[in-house]
Motif scaffolding. Structure first.
Motif, PDB file in Angstrom:
ATOM      1  N   GLY A  30      39.208 -30.988 -24.856  1.00 24.49           N
ATOM      2  CA  GLY A  30      38.045 -31.366 -25.660  1.00 24.49           C
ATOM      3  C   GLY A  30      37.111 -30.189 -25.893  1.00 24.49           C
ATOM      4  N   ILE A  31      36.945 -29.347 -24.862  1.00 26.57           N
ATOM      5  CA  ILE A  31      36.092 -28.159 -25.018  1.00 26.57           C
ATOM      6  C   ILE A  31      36.743 -27.151 -25.961  1.00 26.57           C
ATOM      7  N   MET A  32      38.049 -26.929 -25.738  1.00 26.30           N
ATOM      8  CA  MET A  32      38.755 -25.942 -26.569  1.00 26.30           C
ATOM      9  C   MET A  32      38.770 -26.336 -28.044  1.00 26.30           C
ATOM     10  N   MET A  33      38.763 -27.643 -28.323  1.00 22.85           N
ATOM     11  CA  MET A  33      38.764 -28.104 -29.718  1.00 22.85           C
ATOM     12  C   MET A  33      37.509 -27.647 -30.466  1.00 22.85           C
ATOM     13  N   LYS A  34      36.398 -27.541 -29.746  1.00 20.52           N
ATOM     14  CA  LYS A  34      35.130 -27.196 -30.394  1.00 20.52           C
ATOM     15  C   LYS A  34      34.815 -25.705 -30.323  1.00 20.52           C
ATOM     16  N   VAL A  35      35.556 -24.966 -29.524  1.00 24.56           N
ATOM     17  CA  VAL A  35      35.300 -23.522 -29.397  1.00 24.56           C
ATOM     18  C   VAL A  35      35.432 -22.794 -30.734  1.00 24.56           C
ATOM     19  N   PRO A  36      36.490 -23.048 -31.550  1.00 23.90           N
ATOM     20  CA  PRO A  36      36.575 -22.342 -32.847  1.00 23.90           C
ATOM     21  C   PRO A  36      35.356 -22.570 -33.737  1.00 23.90           C
ATOM     22  N   LEU A  37      34.815 -23.815 -33.730  1.00 25.18           N
ATOM     23  CA  LEU A  37      33.622 -24.094 -34.527  1.00 25.18           C
ATOM     24  C   LEU A  37      32.428 -23.284 -34.030  1.00 25.18           C
ATOM     25  N   MET A  38      32.275 -23.243 -32.702  1.00 25.25           N
ATOM     26  CA  MET A  38      31.160 -22.499 -32.129  1.00 25.25           C
ATOM     27  C   MET A  38      31.280 -21.008 -32.425  1.00 25.25           C
ATOM     28  N   LEU A  39      32.501 -20.488 -32.304  1.00 24.90           N
ATOM     29  CA  LEU A  39      32.713 -19.074 -32.589  1.00 24.90           C
ATOM     30  C   LEU A  39      32.509 -18.764 -34.068  1.00 24.90           C
ATOM     31  N   SER A  40      32.894 -19.718 -34.913  1.00 25.81           N
ATOM     32  CA  SER A  40      32.672 -19.535 -36.349  1.00 25.81           C
ATOM     33  C   SER A  40      31.171 -19.444 -36.657  1.00 25.81           C
ATOM     34  N   PHE A  41      30.392 -20.275 -35.969  1.00 26.46           N
ATOM     35  CA  PHE A  41      28.933 -20.220 -36.144  1.00 26.46           C
ATOM     36  C   PHE A  41      28.388 -18.862 -35.708  1.00 26.46           C
ATOM     37  N   MET A  42      28.951 -18.312 -34.615  1.00 23.77           N
ATOM     38  CA  MET A  42      28.513 -16.994 -34.142  1.00 23.77           C
ATOM     39  C   MET A  42      28.828 -15.927 -35.190  1.00 23.77           C
ATOM     40  N   VAL A  43      29.997 -16.036 -35.805  1.00 25.74           N
ATOM     41  CA  VAL A  43      30.375 -15.062 -36.838  1.00 25.74           C
ATOM     42  C   VAL A  43      29.382 -15.106 -38.003  1.00 25.74           C
ATOM     43  N   ILE A  44      29.084 -16.335 -38.465  1.00 29.84           N
ATOM     44  CA  ILE A  44      28.129 -16.490 -39.573  1.00 29.84           C
ATOM     45  C   ILE A  44      26.768 -15.924 -39.184  1.00 29.84           C
ATOM     46  N   ASN A  45      26.369 -16.196 -37.938  1.00 29.42           N
ATOM     47  CA  ASN A  45      25.078 -15.713 -37.444  1.00 29.42           C
ATOM     48  C   ASN A  45      25.027 -14.194 -37.441  1.00 29.42           C
ATOM     49  N   TYR A  46      26.114 -13.561 -36.963  1.00 28.22           N
ATOM     50  CA  TYR A  46      26.169 -12.101 -36.937  1.00 28.22           C
ATOM     51  C   TYR A  46      26.104 -11.526 -38.355  1.00 28.22           C
ATOM     52  N   PHE A  47      26.825 -12.148 -39.283  1.00 33.08           N
ATOM     53  CA  PHE A  47      26.835 -11.671 -40.658  1.00 33.08           C
ATOM     54  C   PHE A  47      25.444 -11.815 -41.295  1.00 33.08           C
ATOM     55  N   MET A  48      24.793 -12.939 -41.047  1.00 32.80           N
ATOM     56  CA  MET A  48      23.486 -13.183 -41.640  1.00 32.80           C
ATOM     57  C   MET A  48      22.449 -12.199 -41.091  1.00 32.80           C
ATOM     58  N   GLN A  49      22.604 -11.801 -39.823  1.00 34.69           N
ATOM     59  CA  GLN A  49      21.673 -10.872 -39.206  1.00 34.69           C
ATOM     60  C   GLN A  49      22.060  -9.417 -39.479  1.00 34.69           C
TER      61      GLN A  49
END
Length: 579
Positions: A30-49
């Motif tokens: 269940g945790i691993m299923m949501k990790v890609p989404l969380m990491l994707s958010f981090m990528v977007i955050n890094y790009f926006m900053q």
């Protein structure tokens, strides 16, 4: 619903640890299923900053790939631990049920319970092992995923998180109402399934009588009515279930739209940043998928509750007891060298339900003697013989073999000492060899052949296409009545039990088969103690003692000549048969 899951886990017995281990792997999945989404958010955050670099990109890419691999691994482990355990659990449960049924009185099988037994084995257990045991860990996964989604929404903005929590609460409300509906219908559906199974069995078993008396219309109507009732209940279930299912979809659509509208409103009023808006949009359409899937699976588990109720009903049937204790497999065995009577009935009374059919029956049979039971139909002859084999237990009095109460002897030890030959023969859908060999499974092939020769069935068996390896139909349908009877006698000869209960096997066969069967019975009965239920009185003239049974009592007893001289019931029966 937690109660249903708890009931399922309680059924797992020695495999409980495997099921609990699958919860851990499901939690990690269940945790691993949501990790890609969380990491994707981090990528977007890094790009926006504007601080995304090559190293971060590689690290996040590796983490996403690793999370997907771990998700697949944990899912595989869950399936191995959980699904395999489900099949093991019900394999053991079927063996346990077979042992339990073996200890039930024969009355249970004659009181319309065959449909229930068949339904439990072919429907209830199969449904649980194939549809429910495999989803227990998934339910944990769905709950973990839903919890993580709500936490992420609170991270984005507390107001969005609070709205997500409210929508989740609406899901729980609608979902529980839906489960209440399915629970009400599940019991009825399984009950109709039992009635339908019973009707089909009755129709198939009686098809010969139905055709010969042209009852296809009446009996087909009865069967059709059962099909119709089952169909109507399924339609009623769908009618009641569909509105709640639509309600779940409605909550999903409105809830998702409401969270989206709130996020856009907050962004428009500069209450959240564009990064968090994108994060909310990223998580939004996966937001309520888990709880929706959770209730879809739980709807199947409501049927499980009804299935478990019916399985437990069968297991709760009272086994035949020994002074209040269950018969144990390691109980005493018979003393082969005992000087006591081979069989002794002492003031035996017995009744089916509240109706007493035997009244204070007492007699003794010496080792190697032939005792015959005769009398009017329905007098209690077959009941007396059945009590010796513990098809039922006596209501009062006792039955002893070699001085030991049969209740103090294990069922296995008792039946090792008794062979039974009845008019109605049942052969299994198997080879002729296996049907004979079940009399003594450890016997050699030569011993099986010798038993067949002594039972006068070897010659006709060898004329069959595959000899002893010929597969016969269920119930012996591909053989004549006389051939079936001789195979059943071969089975008893191979068993070589010291006591033989004989319901005169030649009563319903033709003259040609009668001679062969009489010769086979003579081979079977050498040096054995016989309890014979006699229909043709000429076959028991040489009996050591004849008991005349009428209305559940011994009304006359003695040798053939003694009873003829009494001018009683036996004399009249002989006179009628002679006429």
């Amino acid at each position: 619903m937690i109660k249903i899951m708890h009931r399922l886990i309680n059924q797992t017995g020695k495999y409980k640890a495997r099921i609990r281990a699958s919860y851990i792997t499901a939690f990690l999945k269940g945790i691993m299923m949501k990790v890609p989404l969380m990491l994707s958010f981090m990528v977007i955050n890094y790009f926006m900053q504007g601080n995304m670099d090559k190293n971060k990109c590689i690290i996040i890419g590796v983490l996403i790939v690793l999370s997907v691999i771990l998700q697949a691994l944990f899912e595989h482990l869950s399936n191995v631990l959980q699904s395999a355990a489900g099949y093991m659990v019900f394999a053991d449960m079927r063996m346990k049920l077979g042992d339990h049924l073996r200890k039930l009185p024969m009355g249970y099988f004659t009181e319309g319970n065959m449909g229930k037994i068949s339904s439990v084995l072919s429907t209830d257990m199969v449904f649980i092992e194939e549809n429910c045991m495999s989803v227990l860990a998934e339910l944990i996964t769905f709950m973990i995923s839903q919890g993580l989604m709500i936490v992420m929404m609170f991270v984005m903005d507390w107001r969005v998180g609070l709205l997500s929590l409210v929508v989740t609460g609406l899901f729980i409300l609608v979902g529980n109402l839906m489960l209440t509906t399915t629970m009400d219908h599940s019991e009825k559906k399984q009950e109709y399934s039992e009635h339908l199974t019973d009707a089909v069995l009755d129709f198939v078993e009686g098809i010969g009588i139905i055709k010969s008396y042209n009852l296809l219309g009446a009996k087909s109507k009865s069967l059709t009515d059962n099909f119709a009732n089952s169909c109507e209940e399924s339609i009623a279930f769908e009618k009641d279930y569909t509105p709640w299912s639509m309600g779940m979809n409605l909550v999903y659509g409105i809830g998702t739209s409401a969270v989206l509208a709130l996020a856009v409103y907050l962004f428009g009023n500069n209450l959240i940043s564009n990064i968090y808006l994108i994060g909310i949009l990223l998580f939004l359409f996966d937001m309520f998928v888990s709880i929706k899937a959770y209730y879809s699976q739980m709807a199947r588990l409501t049927v499980t509750s009804a299935c478990l109720d019916r399985i437990e009903d069968v297991f709760e049937e009272m086994e035949m007891e020994d002074n209040g204790k269950l018969v144990l497999p390691d109980a005493k065995s018979f003393d082969e060298n005992s000087d006591m009577p081979e069989i002794e009935y002492s003031d035996v009374s017995f009744g089916y339900s509240d109706k007493e059919v035997l009244h204070n029956v007492s007699f003794k049979v010496g080792k190697g003697e032939m005792f015959a039971l005769v009398g009017p139909s329905g007098g209690g002859k077959s009941t007396i013989a059945s009590l010796l084999a513990r098809f039922w237990d006596v209501k009062s009095g006792s039955i002893k073999v070699r001085g030991m109460n049969i209740k103090e002897v294990s069922m296995g030890s008792l039946m090792d000492n008794i062979s039974m030959v009845f008019q109605r023969v049942y052969l299994f859908r198997d080879t002729i060899y296996n049907n004979i060999a079940m009399g003594r499974p450890q016997a050699t092939r030569e011993e099986v052949y010798e038993a067949a020769k002594r039972a006068r069935c070897y010659d006709f068996i060898m004329q069959l296409p595959n000899g002893f390896d010929t597969v016969i139909g269920e119930g012996g349908a591909s053989l004549s009545g006389g051939e079936q009877q001789r195979i059943s006698i071969a089975r008893c000869i191979l068993k070589d039990a010291p006591i033989v209960i004989l319901d005169e096997a030649t009563a319903s066969v033709d003259a040609d088969n009668e001679r062969a069967i009489q010769e086979a019975i003579s081979e079977l009965c050498k040096d054995k103690t016989l309890l014979v239920i006699a229909h043709r009185l000429k076959t028991i003239k040489d009996a050591d003692k004849i008991l005349v049974i009428s209305d559940g009592r011994i009304v006359e007893q003695g040798t053939h000549e003694m009873l003829l001289n009494q001018n009683g019931i036996y004399h009249n029966l002989v006179k009628l048969q002679s006429a």
